[in-house]
Design a protein around this motif. Structure first.
Motif, mmCIF file in Angstrom:
data_model
loop_
_atom_site.group_PDB
_atom_site.id
_atom_site.type_symbol
_atom_site.label_atom_id
_atom_site.label_comp_id
_atom_site.label_asym_id
_atom_site.label_seq_id
_atom_site.Cartn_x
_atom_site.Cartn_y
_atom_site.Cartn_z
ATOM 1 N N GLU A 337 0.812 -1.223 0.000
ATOM 2 C CA GLU A 337 0.000 0.000 0.000
ATOM 3 C C GLU A 337 0.843 1.270 0.000
ATOM 4 O O GLU A 337 0.316 2.365 -0.146
ATOM 5 N N ARG A 338 2.143 1.168 0.168
ATOM 6 C CA ARG A 338 2.978 2.365 0.203
ATOM 7 C C ARG A 338 4.210 2.147 -0.671
ATOM 8 O O ARG A 338 4.989 1.223 -0.434
ATOM 9 N N ASP A 339 4.364 2.995 -1.673
ATOM 10 C CA ASP A 339 5.505 2.895 -2.570
ATOM 11 C C ASP A 339 6.600 3.817 -2.044
ATOM 12 O O ASP A 339 6.517 5.034 -2.154
ATOM 13 N N ASP A 340 7.619 3.236 -1.432
ATOM 14 C CA ASP A 340 8.686 4.059 -0.867
ATOM 15 C C ASP A 340 9.976 3.974 -1.679
ATOM 16 O O ASP A 340 11.056 4.306 -1.189
ATOM 17 N N ARG A 341 9.859 3.542 -2.933
ATOM 18 C CA ARG A 341 11.040 3.529 -3.801
ATOM 19 C C ARG A 341 11.374 4.947 -4.257
ATOM 20 O O ARG A 341 10.536 5.847 -4.208
ATOM 21 N N ALA A 342 12.596 5.129 -4.698
ATOM 22 C CA ALA A 342 12.985 6.380 -5.344
ATOM 23 C C ALA A 342 13.343 6.069 -6.791
ATOM 24 O O ALA A 342 13.886 5.007 -7.093
ATOM 25 N N MET A 343 13.019 6.984 -7.689
ATOM 26 C CA MET A 343 13.317 6.789 -9.104
ATOM 27 C C MET A 343 14.795 7.106 -9.338
ATOM 28 O O MET A 343 15.229 8.241 -9.115
ATOM 29 N N PRO A 344 15.597 6.120 -9.762
ATOM 30 C CA PRO A 344 17.013 6.408 -9.998
ATOM 31 C C PRO A 344 17.201 7.287 -11.230
ATOM 32 O O PRO A 344 16.492 7.130 -12.224
ATOM 33 N N VAL A 345 18.146 8.208 -11.130
ATOM 34 C CA VAL A 345 18.431 9.155 -12.205
ATOM 35 C C VAL A 345 19.832 8.864 -12.736
ATOM 36 O O VAL A 345 20.826 9.030 -12.019
ATOM 37 N N PHE A 346 19.898 8.410 -13.972
ATOM 38 C CA PHE A 346 21.178 8.146 -14.627
ATOM 39 C C PHE A 346 21.636 9.408 -15.346
ATOM 40 O O PHE A 346 20.856 10.020 -16.088
ATOM 41 N N SER A 347 22.885 9.792 -15.131
ATOM 42 C CA SER A 347 23.390 11.015 -15.741
ATOM 43 C C SER A 347 24.903 10.936 -15.837
ATOM 44 O O SER A 347 25.517 9.970 -15.381
ATOM 45 N N SER A 348 25.489 11.950 -16.429
ATOM 46 C CA SER A 348 26.929 12.101 -16.629
ATOM 47 C C SER A 348 27.377 11.416 -17.908
ATOM 48 O O SER A 348 27.616 10.204 -17.940
#
Length: 425
Positions: A337-348
Motif C-alpha cells: 500500500e505504500r511505494d517508498d522507492r525512489a526513481m534512480p536518475v542516470f546522468s553524466s
C-alpha cells in the motif's frame, strides 16, 4: 536493503584496525552507546542492558602492512573485517539526524580504526513507519508526466550557468517540442542574480503550460531551489503557483533535516541531486556505501535520486552505479500500500551507447535517463537527439543490437557516429 529487524537498529561496516577486529568492534559499540574511555559508576549493568550497543558479527578479511588512514594507533599489521553492530531503538527514537550520530558519528575519528565505511542499515518497522518517505515516488512521477512506460528521457539545461530566464525558456521550448519528458536545472544554478527563480520559474512554466494546453502532455521541469529551509519553502510555493511539477535540491548541502522539512511542505516531487557524493565513495577506506546513504534520503522524502551512469565521466565503477540504482528500486517497507522507492536518475555523459547495457544490468525502465550533450549535441539538433535516445532504449527493450536498429532509425545512426564510446566499460 536487508529486511527490517524488530526492535533494533543494525549497521554493517567494513573496518581496518591495528587491533583484533573483535576488540575494535567492542570499542566501536562502547563509543556509540553507553561506554566511554573509562568505567563510570553510573554505567550500571541495568543501564547497559537497556542501552548498550551489541556486536552482532565479526568476519575477518585480509590484512595490510600499513594503515589506510592517518592517525590510527600504530600496529605491526592492520586487520580488515566486516562487522555488524546493533542498538535498541529507544536510544535514538525515530530521528534521522540522531540515527546518523549513533551509527557513524565519532566512529570516523577513533584511533582504533585506520579505515571505516558504513555499508548497510537495517531499520525496524517502527522506525521506517515513522517516516512518510517519498510522497510521489515512481508512480506519482509517471502520473505527472504521462510517461507510463519506458524510461523518462531527460536532459539538463546546458550551458549549466549563464543563461537568462528568457534564454532558458527558449531552450525549454525547443526541448519540449522535441518530445523530452524531463528537464532539470543544473546543480550549479539555483537562485543567482542573473537568473532569479522569481523570473526563471514563470518564464519556463509559461512555455510548458502553453505546450500542455496544446498537446495534453506536460513534461516535468525540476527547478533547483537549494537554499535554507525558509527559502526552499518560498521557492517551492513559487513553482507550484506557476503550475510546476517538480523541485530539486542538493541533498548533501541542505542536510537530512532540511530535506525532511521540505518534504513535509511540498506538493510536488523532490528531485534529489547528490553532488559531492565523491566525498563518501571515492576512498575505499572511509565513507558511506550508497545502499545505506539512499535509505536515509528516501526516508527523508527524496522522490528521485542520482546514481551517476554507466560509462560516465566520473570515477564511480559501473557495478557501483547499478548497485545504487537497484537499492533505490528496492522497497524499504515490504507492504504494497505504500511505494517508498525512489526513481534512480542516470546522468553524466550518457548517450545512445549506454542504454542497452543499463537496461540489461538493471532489468527495469523505472528510471530517468538524462543526457545533456547526448541530446543537445546531436548534429541534427535537439529533436533528433531526443529521437535517437528513444530509439536506443527501444532497441534495448527489444534486445536488438544498436547498429542493427539504427538501419531504420536515421537519428540513432547519426548519434552512433557522432558520440564516442563511453568513458569506461
Amino acid at each position: 536493503m536487508p529486511r527490517s529487524v524488530p526492535g533494533r537498529i543494525k549497521a554493517s561496516y567494513w573496518i581496518e584496525t591495528p587491533l583484533d577486529p573483535h576488540r575494535a568492534a567492542e570499542a566501536m559499540a562502547g563509543e556509540q552507546s553507553s561506554g566511554t574511555f573509562l568505567k563510570l559508576a553510573r554505567e550500571t549493568d541495568e543501564l547497559r542492558d537497556r542501552h548498550a550497543a551489541q556486536v552482532d558479527s565479526v568476519t575477518q578479511l585480509t590484512t595490510a602492512d600499513t594503515p589506510s588512514l592517518p592517525g590510527a594507533m600504530p600496529g605491526e599489521v592492520y586487520h580488515r573485517a566486516n562487522i555488524t553492530l546493533s542498538w535498541p531503538t529507544i536510544n535514538v527514537g525515530t530521528s534521522l539526524p540522531n540515527l546518523m550520530a549513533t551509527v557513524l558519528g565519532n566512529l570516523t575519528e577513533l584511533r582504533e580504526l585506520s579505515g571505516i565505511r558504513l555499508s548497510r542499515l537495517a531499520l525496524p518497522d517502527e522506525f521506517l513507519e515513522a517516516h512518510p518517505g517519498p510522497r510521489f515516488s515512481i508512480t506519482g512521477t509517471r502520473q505527472l508526466t504521462g510517461c507510463n512506460e519506458g524510461p523518462l528521457i531527460g536532459t539538463i539545461i546546458k550551458p549549466s550557468v549563464g543563461l537568462t530566464p528568457e534564454e532558458t525558456a527558449e531552450l525549454v521550448g525547443e526541448l519540449i517540442e522535441a518530445g523530452i519528458d524531463f528537464i532539470k536545472d543544473d546543480e550549479l544554478i539555483a537562485n543567482p542574480p542573473y537568473s532569479p527563480l522569481a523570473k526563471r520559474v514563470p518564464a519556463v512554466m509559461r512555455v510548458i503550460n502553453d505546450y500542455a494546453q496544446r498537446t495534453g502532455r506536460k513534461p516535468m521541469y525540476a527547478f533547483n531551489i537549494t537554499g535554507d529551509i525558509d527559502e526552499m519553502r518560498r521557492q517551492h510555493d513559487l513553482v507550484v503557483e506557476h503550475e510546476g511539477t517538480c523541485v530539486m535540491a542538493s541533498m548533501n548541502w541542505i542536510g537530512l533535516a532540511s530535506l525532511q522539512a521540505l518534504s513535509q511542505h511540498t506538493s510536488v516531487p523532490i528531485h534529489g541531486h547528490r553532488n559531492g557524493w565523491g566525498l563518501f565513495y571515492r576512498s575505499p577506506s572511509i565513507g558511506i556505501d550508497y545502499p545505506a546513504y539512499q535509505t536515509l534520503l528516501r526516508l527523508a522524502g527524496a522522490d528521485h535520486l542520482h546514481v551517476n551512469g554507466l560509462g560516465s565521466k566520473f570515477a564511480e565503477a559501473d557495478a557501483s552505479v547499478i548497485d545504487s540504482a537497484t537499492a533505490c528500486l528496492t522497497p524499504l517497507l515490504h507492504r504494497s500500500e505504500r511505494d517508498d522507492r525512489a526513481m534512480p536518475v542516470f546522468s553524466s555523459a550518457q548517450t545512445v551507447h549506454q542504454a542497452s547495457n543499463t537496461f540489461k544490468a538493471l532489468g527495469s525502465t523505472d528510471l530517468i535517463y538524462t543526457c545533456g550533450g547526448g541530446i543537445m549535441g546531436h548534429p541534427n539538433g535537439v529533436a533528433a537527439g531526443c529521437r535517437s535516445i528513444r530509439a536506443a532504449w527501444a532497441a534495448a527493450a527489444s534486445g536488438t543490437p544498436l547498429g542493427e536498429h539504427a538501419h531504420q532509425e536515421p537519428d540513432l545512426e547519426v548519434a552512433l557516429r557522432a558520440f564516442a564510446s563511453p568513458f569506461s566499460g
